[in-house]
Write a protein that holds these residues in place. Structure first.
Motif, PDB file in Angstrom:
ATOM      1  N   HIS A 103     -31.099  23.055 -77.068  1.00  0.00           N
ATOM      2  CA  HIS A 103     -30.633  21.677 -76.948  1.00  0.00           C
ATOM      3  C   HIS A 103     -29.110  21.596 -76.926  1.00  0.00           C
ATOM      4  O   HIS A 103     -28.541  20.528 -76.766  1.00  0.00           O
ATOM      5  CB  HIS A 103     -31.218  20.784 -78.044  1.00  0.00           C
ATOM      6  N   LEU A 104     -28.437  22.747 -77.039  1.00  0.00           N
ATOM      7  CA  LEU A 104     -26.978  22.845 -76.914  1.00  0.00           C
ATOM      8  C   LEU A 104     -26.248  21.902 -77.881  1.00  0.00           C
ATOM      9  O   LEU A 104     -25.182  21.384 -77.559  1.00  0.00           O
ATOM     10  CB  LEU A 104     -26.514  22.559 -75.477  1.00  0.00           C
ATOM     11  N   CYS A 105     -26.807  21.724 -79.053  1.00  0.00           N
ATOM     12  CA  CYS A 105     -26.190  20.855 -80.059  1.00  0.00           C
ATOM     13  C   CYS A 105     -25.949  19.459 -79.517  1.00  0.00           C
ATOM     14  O   CYS A 105     -24.940  18.818 -79.844  1.00  0.00           O
ATOM     15  CB  CYS A 105     -24.872  21.427 -80.575  1.00  0.00           C
ATOM     16  N   ALA A 106     -26.831  18.994 -78.641  1.00  0.00           N
ATOM     17  CA  ALA A 106     -26.676  17.656 -78.060  1.00  0.00           C
ATOM     18  C   ALA A 106     -28.044  17.010 -77.929  1.00  0.00           C
ATOM     19  O   ALA A 106     -28.467  16.630 -76.836  1.00  0.00           O
ATOM     20  CB  ALA A 106     -25.969  17.750 -76.710  1.00  0.00           C
ATOM     21  N   GLU A 107     -28.739  16.878 -79.054  1.00  0.00           N
ATOM     22  CA  GLU A 107     -30.109  16.360 -78.997  1.00  0.00           C
ATOM     23  C   GLU A 107     -30.204  14.926 -78.463  1.00  0.00           C
ATOM     24  O   GLU A 107     -31.130  14.626 -77.714  1.00  0.00           O
ATOM     25  CB  GLU A 107     -30.788  16.487 -80.368  1.00  0.00           C
ATOM     26  N   HIS A 156     -23.100  17.564 -81.399  1.00  0.00           N
ATOM     27  CA  HIS A 156     -23.429  17.098 -82.752  1.00  0.00           C
ATOM     28  C   HIS A 156     -22.181  16.996 -83.632  1.00  0.00           C
ATOM     29  O   HIS A 156     -22.128  16.187 -84.557  1.00  0.00           O
ATOM     30  CB  HIS A 156     -24.435  18.055 -83.416  1.00  0.00           C
ATOM     31  N   SER A 157     -21.157  17.813 -83.342  1.00  0.00           N
ATOM     32  CA  SER A 157     -19.959  17.806 -84.194  1.00  0.00           C
ATOM     33  C   SER A 157     -19.131  16.537 -84.021  1.00  0.00           C
ATOM     34  O   SER A 157     -18.297  16.227 -84.863  1.00  0.00           O
ATOM     35  CB  SER A 157     -19.097  19.035 -83.926  1.00  0.00           C
ATOM     36  N   ASN A 158     -19.351  15.802 -82.924  1.00  0.00           N
ATOM     37  CA  ASN A 158     -18.656  14.522 -82.763  1.00  0.00           C
ATOM     38  C   ASN A 158     -19.664  13.368 -82.804  1.00  0.00           C
ATOM     39  O   ASN A 158     -19.391  12.281 -82.313  1.00  0.00           O
ATOM     40  CB  ASN A 158     -17.863  14.491 -81.447  1.00  0.00           C
ATOM     41  N   PHE A 159     -20.812  13.642 -83.339  1.00  0.00           N
ATOM     42  CA  PHE A 159     -21.848  12.612 -83.451  1.00  0.00           C
ATOM     43  C   PHE A 159     -22.256  12.435 -84.913  1.00  0.00           C
ATOM     44  O   PHE A 159     -22.160  11.354 -85.478  1.00  0.00           O
ATOM     45  CB  PHE A 159     -23.063  13.008 -82.592  1.00  0.00           C
ATOM     46  N   VAL A 160     -22.657  13.557 -85.510  1.00  0.00           N
ATOM     47  CA  VAL A 160     -23.182  13.482 -86.885  1.00  0.00           C
ATOM     48  C   VAL A 160     -22.124  12.988 -87.890  1.00  0.00           C
ATOM     49  O   VAL A 160     -22.440  12.165 -88.743  1.00  0.00           O
ATOM     50  CB  VAL A 160     -23.798  14.834 -87.302  1.00  0.00           C
ATOM     51  N   PRO A 161     -20.856  13.465 -87.818  1.00  0.00           N
ATOM     52  CA  PRO A 161     -19.868  12.955 -88.784  1.00  0.00           C
ATOM     53  C   PRO A 161     -19.745  11.434 -88.733  1.00  0.00           C
ATOM     54  O   PRO A 161     -19.619  10.780 -89.768  1.00  0.00           O
ATOM     55  CB  PRO A 161     -18.557  13.620 -88.365  1.00  0.00           C
ATOM     56  N   TRP A 162     -19.809  10.850 -87.512  1.00  0.00           N
ATOM     57  CA  TRP A 162     -19.663   9.389 -87.366  1.00  0.00           C
ATOM     58  C   TRP A 162     -20.917   8.675 -87.844  1.00  0.00           C
ATOM     59  O   TRP A 162     -20.850   7.600 -88.449  1.00  0.00           O
ATOM     60  CB  TRP A 162     -19.331   9.039 -85.914  1.00  0.00           C
ATOM     61  N   SER A 199     -10.154  24.716 -89.299  1.00  0.00           N
ATOM     62  CA  SER A 199     -10.977  25.892 -89.020  1.00  0.00           C
ATOM     63  C   SER A 199     -11.639  25.763 -87.653  1.00  0.00           C
ATOM     64  O   SER A 199     -12.300  26.677 -87.186  1.00  0.00           O
ATOM     65  CB  SER A 199     -12.032  26.080 -90.109  1.00  0.00           C
ATOM     66  N   GLY A 200     -11.484  24.628 -87.000  1.00  0.00           N
ATOM     67  CA  GLY A 200     -12.056  24.437 -85.669  1.00  0.00           C
ATOM     68  C   GLY A 200     -12.287  22.969 -85.393  1.00  0.00           C
ATOM     69  O   GLY A 200     -11.936  22.108 -86.215  1.00  0.00           O
ATOM     70  N   THR A 201     -12.861  22.670 -84.251  1.00  0.00           N
ATOM     71  CA  THR A 201     -13.070  21.276 -83.843  1.00  0.00           C
ATOM     72  C   THR A 201     -13.907  20.516 -84.867  1.00  0.00           C
ATOM     73  O   THR A 201     -13.572  19.390 -85.242  1.00  0.00           O
ATOM     74  CB  THR A 201     -13.786  21.232 -82.471  1.00  0.00           C
ATOM     75  N   THR A 202     -14.991  21.129 -85.313  1.00  0.00           N
ATOM     76  CA  THR A 202     -15.885  20.470 -86.272  1.00  0.00           C
ATOM     77  C   THR A 202     -15.117  20.053 -87.520  1.00  0.00           C
ATOM     78  O   THR A 202     -15.260  18.930 -88.009  1.00  0.00           O
ATOM     79  CB  THR A 202     -17.022  21.427 -86.666  1.00  0.00           C
ATOM     80  N   ASP A 203     -14.289  20.953 -88.001  1.00  0.00           N
ATOM     81  CA  ASP A 203     -13.478  20.693 -89.184  1.00  0.00           C
ATOM     82  C   ASP A 203     -12.534  19.511 -88.934  1.00  0.00           C
ATOM     83  O   ASP A 203     -12.418  18.592 -89.760  1.00  0.00           O
ATOM     84  CB  ASP A 203     -12.676  21.971 -89.500  1.00  0.00           C
ATOM     85  N   GLY A 204     -11.883  19.521 -87.787  1.00  0.00           N
ATOM     86  CA  GLY A 204     -10.925  18.462 -87.447  1.00  0.00           C
ATOM     87  C   GLY A 204     -11.601  17.102 -87.352  1.00  0.00           C
ATOM     88  O   GLY A 204     -11.099  16.098 -87.886  1.00  0.00           O
TER      89      GLY A 204
END
Lengths: 391, 142
Positions: free
Chosen positions: A347-351, A107-113, A75-80
């Motif tokens: 914060h552009l999803c990059a806190e 955050h989508s390549n930070f929070v999952p990890w 469904s998108g990068t976050t999903d992948g």
């Protein structure tokens, strides 16, 4: 192209406009041929399935995958990225292992990890940047060890707009037998992507940031890695055989695509790739550089503006983040909006990166090759008015 | 004055630059922290409540002009007020910035935020300190 109502649209890093051809593809699917894929016993279902699977081949060729079975529709990068973390991460990480991400991850390549580290007991390490916002390769080299199983890295920061030397990172992690996960969401509209020359083991992007529709994206994964990964969603389509006690699954990529897929989205993605290929990345990069030169020089000419990330030209790929004096980014964006200029502020999803920059928020202007010089001028003129109104 | 000039009028800028009630109270009975998830701004509101009256109230935090000015003017407007009356004041203020019928006379300087309803993306900023206050009122009424 999407017709924005009388605004200078400079929020392309959030989502890009779509060309008419993409809208036509989607309309044509919903208007004349809305049938499901893979299952129907009639000609139309066969045709749509063929077109759908053709996009998989098109994507594979476009990003240099060796086989189309290495292309999973998401469904998108976050999903992948969540798929890799939850499937590969859960299967391969122990409390002896390390994951490395950068400070500038979305955050989508930070929070999952971060969450998968908590779940598995693995340690999450964060590599920083040099003072001008580039990935600190020395620090990364120091951090990577035989314990490092995964490096997850954005190819281009959605805040700073600079490219990351992905290949060098791939070489470092591969020497330790770890894998590299690349978040290409921000870069895909600006520079060509080749998973072989990047050395990516996984790579994710979204269609809507590259002139395609929302709600669809791609996860590339190397065949041998996908083979050993369990599905994380169960349901129709992804199964091989089901009885009361057991279920066997299809092979990749289908085992990762449970349920009826976003067919219109996938077809639209195919047309968006056609669009980019017709224009060509060379043209895209040339046009964007002209726009970014004008944007950066215009902002630099205003004394109170502070630009984050690289301070030299040609290193901001379509994105520049800034603040005006000590004014809060939301106040600045409100003034810009009143002048008909659409930008992102926050914060552009990059806190984690915001904390490193020592700010709570920034204003971000972002272009595509379709952005006009008059839109850039609107922005610069509007930024000049900020202090008059707020002081 | 156009809308944006109205939003950033003098009284709002002055409150944002020199907010009233900024700091931590020496003693307080209630403390609430709220964040604006869009920008990461965060406010803490402290209140000393005795006999169902706000004896003292203050705030600390980082925010934009709108949220800081709103916090400062909120504190001015409810200092020493009975809980029952604060509830009405909160509703009245909320009605104004949501473009619903409201009583202009009882809001005092807060009417400076009248044009905020023209900026839907900023309503959250203007309401942030008020939401903290609402949480305090809920705690009191529990």
């Amino acid at each position: 192209m999407t017709k924005y109502k009388k605004i200078a649209y400079l929020d392309n890093a959030a989502t890009t406009p779509v060309p008419k051809s993409v809208i036509e593809t989607i309309n044509n699917y919903y208007g004349c041929r809305k049938v499901s894929v893979h299952r129907g016993m009639y000609d139309l279902a066969g045709e749509v399935t063929r077109d759908y699977e053709h996009v998989r081949e098109q994507v594979a060729q476009w990003i240099g995958a060796s086989k189309s079975t290495e292309v999973i529709f998401t469904s998108g990068t976050t999903d992948g990225l969540n798929l890799v973390a939850n499937s590969y991460g859960t299967t391969n990480l122990t409390d002896q292992d390390q994951i490395i991400v950068s400070i500038f991850e979305h955050h989508s390549n930070f929070v999952p990890w971060q969450q998968i580290a908590k779940k598995t007991g693995a340690t999450l390490k964060v590599v920083g940047t040099t003072p001008d916002g580039q990935l600190d390769l020395n620090e990364l080299e120091h951090l990577i060890s035989s314990k490092t199983k995964i490096v997850a890295l954005s190819m281009m920061s959605n805040v700073l707009g600079n490219l990351v030397p992905v290949k060098e990172v791939a070489d470092l992690i591969h020497r330790q037998n770890g894998i590299l996960v690349v978040d290409a969401a921000q870069s895909v509209a600006h520079v060509p992507i080749n998973v072989q020359s990047l050395g990516a083991d996984f790579l994710a992007f979204s269609a809507h940031k590259m002139f395609g529709p929302t709600g669809v994206g791609v996860l590339f994964g190397k065949e041998q890695l996908l083979k050993g990964m369990p599905p994380i969603q169960y349901g129709g389509e992804m199964v091989d055989q089901v009885d009361l006690k057991h279920t066997s699954f299809q092979n990749a990529p289908i085992k990762f695509e449970a349920g009826t897929p976003n067919i219109a989205g996938v077809l639209g993605l195919g047309t968006a790739i056609d669009y980019i290929q017709d224009v060509g990345y060379q043209t895209i990069e040339q046009r964007e550089q002209v726009l970014m030169d004008r944007l950066l020089s215009g902002l630099r000419a205003i004394k109170s503006v502070k630009i984050y990330g690289p301070q030299v030209d040609n290193q901001h790929f379509g994105v520049v983040s800034f603040n005006v004096g000590d004014y809060h980014a939301h106040d600045v964006a409100t003034i810009l909006n009143s002048e008909g200029v659409a930008v992102r502020a926050g914060h552009l999803c990059a806190e984690p990166l915001m904390n490193q920059l020592g700010v709570s928020s920034v204003v971000r202007a972002s272009v595509t090759f379709e952005t006009t010089l008059s839109e850039i001028k609107c922005l610069i003129d509007a930024v000049r008015k900020v202090e008059d109104i707020l002081k | 004055m156009n809308n944006v000039q109205q939003l950033y009028q003098k009284i709002i800028l002055e409150h944002a630059n020199h907010p009233n009630g900024f700091g931590v109270l020496e003693s307080y009975t209630h403390q609430v922290e709220l964040r604006n998830v869009e920008c990461g701004d965060s406010f803490q509101v402290f209140a000393l409540v005795e006999e169902r009256q706000i004896k003292k109230i203050s705030f600390v935090g980082e925010g934009c002009i709108i949220s800081k000015a709103s916090a400062s003017m909120m504190i001015d407007s409810i200092h020493g007020t009975k809980i029952e009356n604060i509830q009405k004041q909160v509703e009245n203020f909320q009605n104004m910035i949501l473009n619903k019928p409201f009583d202009e006379n009882s809001l005092g300087d807060l009417v400076a935020f009248k044009s905020l309803n023209q900026f839907p993306t900023r309503v959250r900023c203007g309401m942030l300190p008020w939401h903290a206050l609402i949480q305090i009122l809920e705690e009191i009424n529990e």
